[in-house]
Design an enzyme around this catalytic site. Structure first.
Site: not given
Length: 259
Positions: A148, A245-246
């Site tokens: 990320d 949420d990813h």
């Protein structure tokens, strides 16, 4: 060689949503996780165990915050935790394994969305990390830097780019920083080697039905040294289940790594 990266937004939460039930079906060689939010050694075995894999972690000093991990079924020659810069290393933002022909890292770039103080911390990290990446490019090894990165690079990489030009994650300074990673240092956005389509996102806000409407951002990457550009074979973003949420970014490389 298959490599998966995923910001789990809490390893316990992701496992509870079925992550470890899904991962074996993917036949990955290396699985990079970010934002584990745990002291991995203190977790119950069910959060640390994936049959056929060894787990390595780099935790934040602060409990319940940040942290990166790697599951690998290929035995590493060496494991590195941190980039040698104390502010980042206290937060558990970089973990690297040496697999011989290639070194694979799990990277978690800070978010600046909480406010100006965190944005300044993000800029400090980016300065230190760019210097670190420059050293990597000079050491003669091939790298796959997964994770990320908390920056969408171009307008194609987020749904509402016009409305986000003043928001952390799509600020001009952040995007120029990624330009330097790609153009000055020569690293390659592996996903875009094989997929140049719009609408390819890896993170969605929990507000406004963003997941359902696919109003997302592509902020999770596998960034590789230029010698691996021609080795990229396939890329997929897995959305059939939601562990975080990813979404998991799955990439295949034409690489043979001895087991």
């Amino acid at each position: 060689m298959r490599v998966i990266t995923l910001n789990v937004n809490g390893i316990r939460a992701a496992v509870g949503k079925g992550l470890y039930a899904w991962l074996p079906s993917q036949d990955a060689d290396v699985i990079c996780l970010q934002e584990t939010k745990a002291q991995l050694g203190a977790l119950p075995a069910r959060y640390r165990t994936l049959p056929g894999y060894a787990l390595y972690g780099c935790d934040a000093e602060r409990k319940g915050y940040s942290g990166v991990a790697i599951f690998t079924r290929l035995p590493p020659r060496e494991v590195r935790c941190g980039i040698g810069w104390e502010e980042a290393d206290r937060e558990g933002r970089y973990l690297q394994i040496d697999l011989g022909p290639v070194r694979v890292a799990s990277v978690y770039v800070p978010s600046g969305s909480a406010g100006p103080e965190r944005q300044e911390a993000k800029y400090r990290f980016l300065d230190a990390f760019l210097a670190f990446l420059r050293r990597l490019r000079g050491d003669g090894h091939e790298y796959i830097l997964c994770g990320d990165w908390n920056i969408a690079h171009r307008p194609i990489d987020l749904a509402n780019w016009r409305g986000n030009q003043r928001n952390s994650g799509f600020l001009p300074e952040e995007r120029v920083w990624l330009d330097r990673v790609f153009d000055e240092l020569g690293f390659v956005d592996a996903f875009r080697v094989v997929n140049r389509e719009p609408g390819q996102y890896t993170w969605w806000s929990n507000r406004g039905r963003a997941w359902e409407k696919n109003v997302g951002w592509r902020i999770d990457y596998q960034i590789v040294t230029p010698g691996l550009r021609g080795r990229v074979r396939a890329a997929a973003i897995y959305r059939e289940q939601r562990f975080s949420d990813h979404a998991p970014l799955i990439m295949d490389y034409d690489l043979e790594v001895p087991g």
